[in-house]
Scaffold this active site. Structure first.
Site, PDB file in Angstrom:
ATOM      1  N   ASP A   7       0.863  -1.192   0.000  1.00  0.00           N
ATOM      2  CA  ASP A   7       0.000   0.000   0.000  1.00  0.00           C
ATOM      3  C   ASP A   7       0.895   1.236   0.000  1.00  0.00           C
ATOM      4  OD1 ASP A   7      -2.429   1.551   0.197  1.00  0.00           O
ATOM      5  OD2 ASP A   7      -1.925   1.925   2.287  1.00  0.00           O
ATOM      6  N   SER A   8       0.285   2.378  -0.351  1.00  0.00           N
ATOM      7  CA  SER A   8       1.045   3.627  -0.318  1.00  0.00           C
ATOM      8  C   SER A   8       1.446   4.001   1.111  1.00  0.00           C
ATOM      9  CB  SER A   8       0.189   4.745  -0.918  1.00  0.00           C
ATOM     10  OG  SER A   8      -1.022   4.850  -0.195  1.00  0.00           O
ATOM     11  N   TYR A  39      -0.898   8.684  -2.596  1.00  0.00           N
ATOM     12  CA  TYR A  39      -0.867   8.469  -4.043  1.00  0.00           C
ATOM     13  C   TYR A  39      -2.112   9.094  -4.702  1.00  0.00           C
ATOM     14  CZ  TYR A  39       2.767   4.762  -4.010  1.00  0.00           C
ATOM     15  OH  TYR A  39       3.932   4.032  -3.910  1.00  0.00           O
ATOM     16  N   GLY A  40      -3.157   9.244  -3.886  1.00  0.00           N
ATOM     17  CA  GLY A  40      -4.494   9.542  -4.407  1.00  0.00           C
ATOM     18  C   GLY A  40      -4.644  10.798  -5.237  1.00  0.00           C
ATOM     19  N   CYS A  70      -4.309  -1.473  -2.203  1.00  0.00           N
ATOM     20  CA  CYS A  70      -4.484  -0.044  -2.417  1.00  0.00           C
ATOM     21  C   CYS A  70      -5.351   0.129  -3.657  1.00  0.00           C
ATOM     22  CB  CYS A  70      -3.099   0.577  -2.628  1.00  0.00           C
ATOM     23  SG  CYS A  70      -3.128   2.309  -3.107  1.00  0.00           S
ATOM     24  N   ASN A  71      -6.458   0.830  -3.492  1.00  0.00           N
ATOM     25  CA  ASN A  71      -7.365   1.017  -4.630  1.00  0.00           C
ATOM     26  C   ASN A  71      -6.763   1.929  -5.685  1.00  0.00           C
ATOM     27  OD1 ASN A  71     -10.223  -0.186  -3.880  1.00  0.00           O
ATOM     28  ND2 ASN A  71      -9.289   0.625  -2.027  1.00  0.00           N
ATOM     29  N   SER A  72      -6.052   2.957  -5.235  1.00  0.00           N
ATOM     30  CA  SER A  72      -5.456   3.905  -6.187  1.00  0.00           C
ATOM     31  C   SER A  72      -4.459   3.173  -7.085  1.00  0.00           C
ATOM     32  CB  SER A  72      -4.763   5.045  -5.438  1.00  0.00           C
ATOM     33  OG  SER A  72      -5.638   5.580  -4.479  1.00  0.00           O
ATOM     34  N   GLU A 154      -2.853   9.235   8.024  1.00  0.00           N
ATOM     35  CA  GLU A 154      -1.394   9.022   8.097  1.00  0.00           C
ATOM     36  C   GLU A 154      -0.771   9.879   9.207  1.00  0.00           C
ATOM     37  OE1 GLU A 154       1.030   7.169   6.309  1.00  0.00           O
ATOM     38  OE2 GLU A 154      -0.546   6.018   5.320  1.00  0.00           O
ATOM     39  N   CYS A 186     -11.083   2.848  -0.314  1.00  0.00           N
ATOM     40  CA  CYS A 186      -9.711   3.275  -0.045  1.00  0.00           C
ATOM     41  C   CYS A 186      -9.335   2.522   1.212  1.00  0.00           C
ATOM     42  CB  CYS A 186      -9.627   4.777   0.192  1.00  0.00           C
ATOM     43  SG  CYS A 186      -7.993   5.296   0.776  1.00  0.00           S
ATOM     44  N   THR A 187      -8.245   1.797   1.174  1.00  0.00           N
ATOM     45  CA  THR A 187      -7.954   0.912   2.312  1.00  0.00           C
ATOM     46  C   THR A 187      -7.643   1.702   3.585  1.00  0.00           C
ATOM     47  OG1 THR A 187      -5.667   0.725   1.530  1.00  0.00           O
ATOM     48  CG2 THR A 187      -7.202  -1.000   0.866  1.00  0.00           C
ATOM     49  N   HIS A 188      -7.219   2.948   3.419  1.00  0.00           N
ATOM     50  CA  HIS A 188      -7.008   3.789   4.608  1.00  0.00           C
ATOM     51  C   HIS A 188      -8.314   3.991   5.389  1.00  0.00           C
ATOM     52  CE1 HIS A 188      -3.096   4.808   2.953  1.00  0.00           C
ATOM     53  NE2 HIS A 188      -2.822   5.487   4.053  1.00  0.00           N
TER      54      HIS A 188
END
Ligand code: DGL
Length: 267
Positions: A7-8, A39-40, A70-72, A154, A186-188
């Site tokens: 993931d980012s 990254y988004g 990560c979806n992005s 983050e 979005c995994t976040h």
């Protein structure tokens, strides 16, 4: 050989947690590119390049299979990695994303009136709408981006009053679109799922991707013994980040039990 989870930043930990819970026997390497998160808001081209570097790193660390948690990255890099990069450089390796399993979940559960929130990069790629309409032409899909959520998460600021205001604003379209289900694409966002649930109407089911991705991975490995046989089973967990900041460790501890050794790497 191991399973790589990329993931980012921190978001992929929500996926890793469920994968490890569902398939504890394997060895895993987590990589968070937190030096370059988010990254988004970036272009498709640069997301492809960052993702390619991350995948390459994980392959050199002996991963047979990499999950883009990560979806992005999935929306902007997966197809090209599978069609161009893998056949040329790592034809025996595999890269899986998290959009396809999510769409399968929606179809299997008859969810056709869906609200989707994600990053700019995911929403603007149109990947979810495109894939959902392919299999559910009658679906009603509304999607919008919530660009400030990833930086707040983050920075470990997602509990602040400012974050609550922002979140309320981001959830406002639910009042007019009235979906049956809100998909956290979005995994976040999985890290703040409970707060989103509290702010959304009780009538709306809020789903994140951790468990469904884990169950689909289990299915994939059952259907692909040629990959499964190559995977080592010593319950090893290795964590890499591209920037070792204290916030990552603090949040990661909420997700990972036992000792947590995180190593900084350059991609
Ligand atoms: N967690 C990521 C996703 O699922 C991306 C967050 C970001 O780097 O913007 O889209």
């Amino acid at each position: 050989m191991k399973i790589g989870i990329f993931d980012s930043g921190l978001g992929g930990l929500t996926i890793l947690k469920q994968i490890v819970h569902t398939l504890p026997q394997y060895d895993y390497i987590y990589l968070g590119d937190n030096a370059r998160v988010p990254y988004g808001g970036r272009s498709s081209e640069i997301i492809y390049e960052f993702t390619r570097q991350a995948v390459e790193f994980l392959f050199t660390q002996n991963c047979q299979l990499v999950i883009l948690a990560c979806n992005s990255a999935t929306a902007n890099a997966l197809r090209r990695l599978q069609q161009e990069y893998l056949p040329r450089h790592y034809s025996q390796h595999r890269i899986l994303g998290i959009i396809k399993p999510t769409i399968e979940y929606l179809v299997e559960n008859n969810i056709s009136k869906v609200g989707i929130i994600g990053t700019y990069a995911t929403v603007e790629s149109g990947a979810y709408q495109r894939e959902i309409y392919k299999v559910l032409p009658q679906a009603q899909v509304n999607q919008w981006s919530c660009p400030l959520l990833v930086p707040l998460i983050e920075e470990n600021e997602s509990d602040s009053p400012a974050a609550t205001l922002i979140l309320k604003e981001y959830l406002r379209p639910l009042k007019t679109t009235k979906p049956q289900t809100l998909l956290l694409a979005c995994t976040h966002y999985g890290l703040i799922k409970e707060r989103i649930k509290k702010l959304a109407s009780k009538k709306i089911a809020v789903i994140d991707q951790g468990l469904l991705v884990a169950l689909k991975l289990k299915q994939y490995l059952q259907q692909h013994p040629e990959i499964d046989h190559k995977l080592s089973r010593q319950k090893k967990r290795i964590y890499y980040v591209t920037d070792l900041n204290p916030r990552f460790k603090k949040i990661a501890k909420m997700f990972i039990s036992g000792s947590l050794a995180i190593t900084k790497v350059s991609l």
